[in-house]
Structure formats: structure tokens, C-alpha cells
Scaffold this motif. Sequence first.
Motif, PDB file in Angstrom:
ATOM      1  N   ALA A 155       0.840  -1.201   0.000  1.00 17.26           N
ATOM      2  CA  ALA A 155       0.000   0.000   0.000  1.00 17.26           C
ATOM      3  C   ALA A 155       0.875   1.251   0.000  1.00 17.26           C
ATOM      4  N   ALA A 156       1.942   1.241   0.798  1.00 18.63           N
ATOM      5  CA  ALA A 156       2.839   2.395   0.855  1.00 18.63           C
ATOM      6  C   ALA A 156       3.562   2.590  -0.485  1.00 18.63           C
ATOM      7  N   ALA A 157       3.976   1.485  -1.091  1.00 18.86           N
ATOM      8  CA  ALA A 157       4.685   1.587  -2.372  1.00 18.86           C
ATOM      9  C   ALA A 157       3.756   2.086  -3.475  1.00 18.86           C
ATOM     10  N   VAL A 158       2.515   1.597  -3.504  1.00 19.34           N
ATOM     11  CA  VAL A 158       1.549   2.057  -4.512  1.00 19.34           C
ATOM     12  C   VAL A 158       1.235   3.530  -4.277  1.00 19.34           C
ATOM     13  N   ARG A 159       1.081   3.905  -3.022  1.00 13.85           N
ATOM     14  CA  ARG A 159       0.819   5.303  -2.688  1.00 13.85           C
ATOM     15  C   ARG A 159       1.943   6.199  -3.227  1.00 13.85           C
ATOM     16  N   GLN A 160       3.206   5.778  -3.033  1.00 12.72           N
ATOM     17  CA  GLN A 160       4.346   6.565  -3.505  1.00 12.72           C
ATOM     18  C   GLN A 160       4.385   6.608  -5.038  1.00 12.72           C
ATOM     19  N   ALA A 161       4.101   5.494  -5.685  1.00 10.25           N
ATOM     20  CA  ALA A 161       4.097   5.461  -7.148  1.00 10.25           C
ATOM     21  C   ALA A 161       3.007   6.368  -7.704  1.00 10.25           C
ATOM     22  N   CYS A 162       1.852   6.417  -7.027  1.00 12.18           N
ATOM     23  CA  CYS A 162       0.780   7.332  -7.441  1.00 12.18           C
ATOM     24  C   CYS A 162       1.235   8.774  -7.291  1.00 12.18           C
ATOM     25  N   ALA A 163       1.892   9.061  -6.179  1.00  9.60           N
ATOM     26  CA  ALA A 163       2.372  10.419  -5.949  1.00  9.60           C
ATOM     27  C   ALA A 163       3.379  10.824  -7.027  1.00  9.60           C
ATOM     28  N   ASP A 164       4.173   9.854  -7.488  1.00  6.64           N
ATOM     29  CA  ASP A 164       5.155  10.126  -8.537  1.00  6.64           C
ATOM     30  C   ASP A 164       4.533  10.100  -9.933  1.00  6.64           C
ATOM     31  N   GLY A 165       3.281   9.640 -10.036  1.00  3.11           N
ATOM     32  CA  GLY A 165       2.623   9.534 -11.330  1.00  3.11           C
ATOM     33  C   GLY A 165       3.186   8.401 -12.184  1.00  3.11           C
ATOM     34  N   ASP A 166       3.758   7.388 -11.553  1.00  2.00           N
ATOM     35  CA  ASP A 166       4.397   6.276 -12.260  1.00  2.00           C
ATOM     36  C   ASP A 166       3.428   5.098 -12.373  1.00  2.00           C
ATOM     37  N   LEU A 167       2.544   5.135 -13.394  1.00  3.95           N
ATOM     38  CA  LEU A 167       1.544   4.077 -13.552  1.00  3.95           C
ATOM     39  C   LEU A 167       2.151   2.718 -13.899  1.00  3.95           C
ATOM     40  N   PRO A 168       3.232   2.645 -14.694  1.00  2.00           N
ATOM     41  CA  PRO A 168       3.833   1.321 -14.916  1.00  2.00           C
ATOM     42  C   PRO A 168       4.320   0.682 -13.612  1.00  2.00           C
ATOM     43  N   LEU A 169       4.832   1.485 -12.698  1.00  2.00           N
ATOM     44  CA  LEU A 169       5.253   0.954 -11.402  1.00  2.00           C
ATOM     45  C   LEU A 169       4.038   0.503 -10.590  1.00  2.00           C
ATOM     46  N   VAL A 170       2.945   1.251 -10.672  1.00  2.00           N
ATOM     47  CA  VAL A 170       1.716   0.848  -9.987  1.00  2.00           C
ATOM     48  C   VAL A 170       1.303  -0.537 -10.471  1.00  2.00           C
ATOM     49  N   ARG A 171       1.359  -0.752 -11.781  1.00  2.00           N
ATOM     50  CA  ARG A 171       1.001  -2.059 -12.348  1.00  2.00           C
ATOM     51  C   ARG A 171       1.889  -3.164 -11.792  1.00  2.00           C
ATOM     52  N   ARG A 172       3.210  -2.924 -11.786  1.00  2.00           N
ATOM     53  CA  ARG A 172       4.134  -3.950 -11.276  1.00  2.00           C
ATOM     54  C   ARG A 172       3.881  -4.229  -9.793  1.00  2.00           C
ATOM     55  N   LEU A 173       3.619  -3.200  -9.047  1.00  2.00           N
ATOM     56  CA  LEU A 173       3.361  -3.387  -7.611  1.00  2.00           C
ATOM     57  C   LEU A 173       2.073  -4.169  -7.371  1.00  2.00           C
ATOM     58  N   PHE A 174       1.013  -3.869  -8.138  1.00  2.00           N
ATOM     59  CA  PHE A 174      -0.225  -4.640  -7.999  1.00  2.00           C
ATOM     60  C   PHE A 174       0.019  -6.106  -8.355  1.00  2.00           C
ATOM     61  N   ALA A 175       0.813  -6.347  -9.394  1.00  2.00           N
ATOM     62  CA  ALA A 175       1.107  -7.729  -9.792  1.00  2.00           C
ATOM     63  C   ALA A 175       1.886  -8.456  -8.705  1.00  2.00           C
ATOM     64  N   GLN A 176       2.883  -7.802  -8.135  1.00  2.00           N
ATOM     65  CA  GLN A 176       3.665  -8.421  -7.059  1.00  2.00           C
ATOM     66  C   GLN A 176       2.786  -8.662  -5.836  1.00  2.00           C
ATOM     67  N   ALA A 177       1.953  -7.677  -5.505  1.00  2.00           N
ATOM     68  CA  ALA A 177       1.094  -7.807  -4.330  1.00  2.00           C
ATOM     69  C   ALA A 177       0.106  -8.947  -4.499  1.00  2.00           C
ATOM     70  N   SER A 178      -0.397  -9.137  -5.707  1.00  2.00           N
ATOM     71  CA  SER A 178      -1.381 -10.198  -5.913  1.00  2.00           C
ATOM     72  C   SER A 178      -0.764 -11.573  -5.678  1.00  2.00           C
ATOM     73  N   ALA A 179       0.548 -11.703  -5.901  1.00  2.00           N
ATOM     74  CA  ALA A 179       1.223 -12.982  -5.666  1.00  2.00           C
ATOM     75  C   ALA A 179       1.511 -13.202  -4.185  1.00  2.00           C
ATOM     76  N   GLU A 180       1.709 -12.137  -3.442  1.00  2.00           N
ATOM     77  CA  GLU A 180       2.132 -12.268  -2.048  1.00  2.00           C
ATOM     78  C   GLU A 180       1.015 -12.069  -1.033  1.00  2.00           C
ATOM     79  N   VAL A 181       0.047 -11.224  -1.347  1.00  2.00           N
ATOM     80  CA  VAL A 181      -0.944 -10.820  -0.356  1.00  2.00           C
ATOM     81  C   VAL A 181      -2.213 -11.658  -0.423  1.00  2.00           C
TER      82      VAL A 181
END
Length: 169
Positions: free
Chosen positions: A17-43
Motif C-alpha cells: 500500500a505504501a509503495a503504490v501510494r508513492q508510485a501514485c504520488a510520482d505519477g508512475d503508472l507502470p510501477l503501480v502495475r508492477r506493484l499490484f502484480a507483485q502484491a497479488s502474488a504475495e498478499v
Amino acid sequence: MRGQLPRTESSPRARYAAAVRQACADGDLPLVRRLFAQASAEVFTLRGLLTREDEIELGRRLTPRYQAGASLLLLAAEIGRSTQYTAKVLRLAGVTIRPAYRPVITVYPVDLDELRRRYEAGASVSGLARRIHYCRESTRKYLLRAGTELRPRPARTPLPSAGDVVDSG
């Protein structure tokens, strides 16, 4: 480091959640995608990963692209979530979702007067349906719309059952 999960958070859910929040703040949507993909495997489930405020912020980041004409499908693919979730975060950000584009499939105009004339001259609904490239039920509806009084449907002959078969030998 950019793209790395912060280690200060205790649970994987909180770290993502913190990493996605930071990626949103940076406007980095490709990073948001990667973080959601990683989170779906772990969470296990992403439901509730972001707070309402974080979802509103994600929606705000997506809003300019959506308002410029990007589809929900495109935006959902970019962030790695469903179109329903993408629509939800956009709505939370105050965006009105456009109705889905449904192209008109029919390219065959129907002349109701001609259809009625042919039917009243004896053509069958099935024959007319083939002629106008529609199914029988749609053709019946067109005939009714044209004010045609439909003939009664012929009674169907039931198929013989196994016990009705007569041995002729």
C-alpha cells in the motif's frame, strides 16, 4: 529506492500500500502495475489493499487520461487491475464514467412495407429472415412493427419416442 518496497512497514499489505501510494504520488503508472502484480502474488487478495484516500488519489492520477479518451480497458491494463476497479477509483475521484460503446451490429436496413408485402403474399417468416439477414424472432418483431397480422404457427409433430417404434419385420 524507487520501485522497492519500503521495509519500515510490518505487513506485506502495508508495504505494498505504501509503495503504490508513492508510485501514485510520482505519477508512475507502470510501477503501480508492477506493484499490484507483485502484491497479488504475495498478499492473496488485493481487496482493501489501498485505503479509500489512496484509491481516490489513484483515480485522480488516471482522470486526465480517461478524460482525454482512454478507455477503462486500457487504463485497467496499465495499472494491472480490472475495469470494474478502475471505474470505481475514477468514480471516487469524481469522474462520470462514459457509457460503454456498443457499435450497431446491424448493417442491413429493413424495409417494413416490403417485408409486410412479401409476408402477406405467402412468404414464410424463416424465408424472410434469411432474406433480411436476421433471426426468425427479430423478423417476427419487424412484421408486427409493420402492422402485419401474423398467421398462426404450424403445430409441430412430436418425434416418436423409443416405445412408439413399431417392428415391421
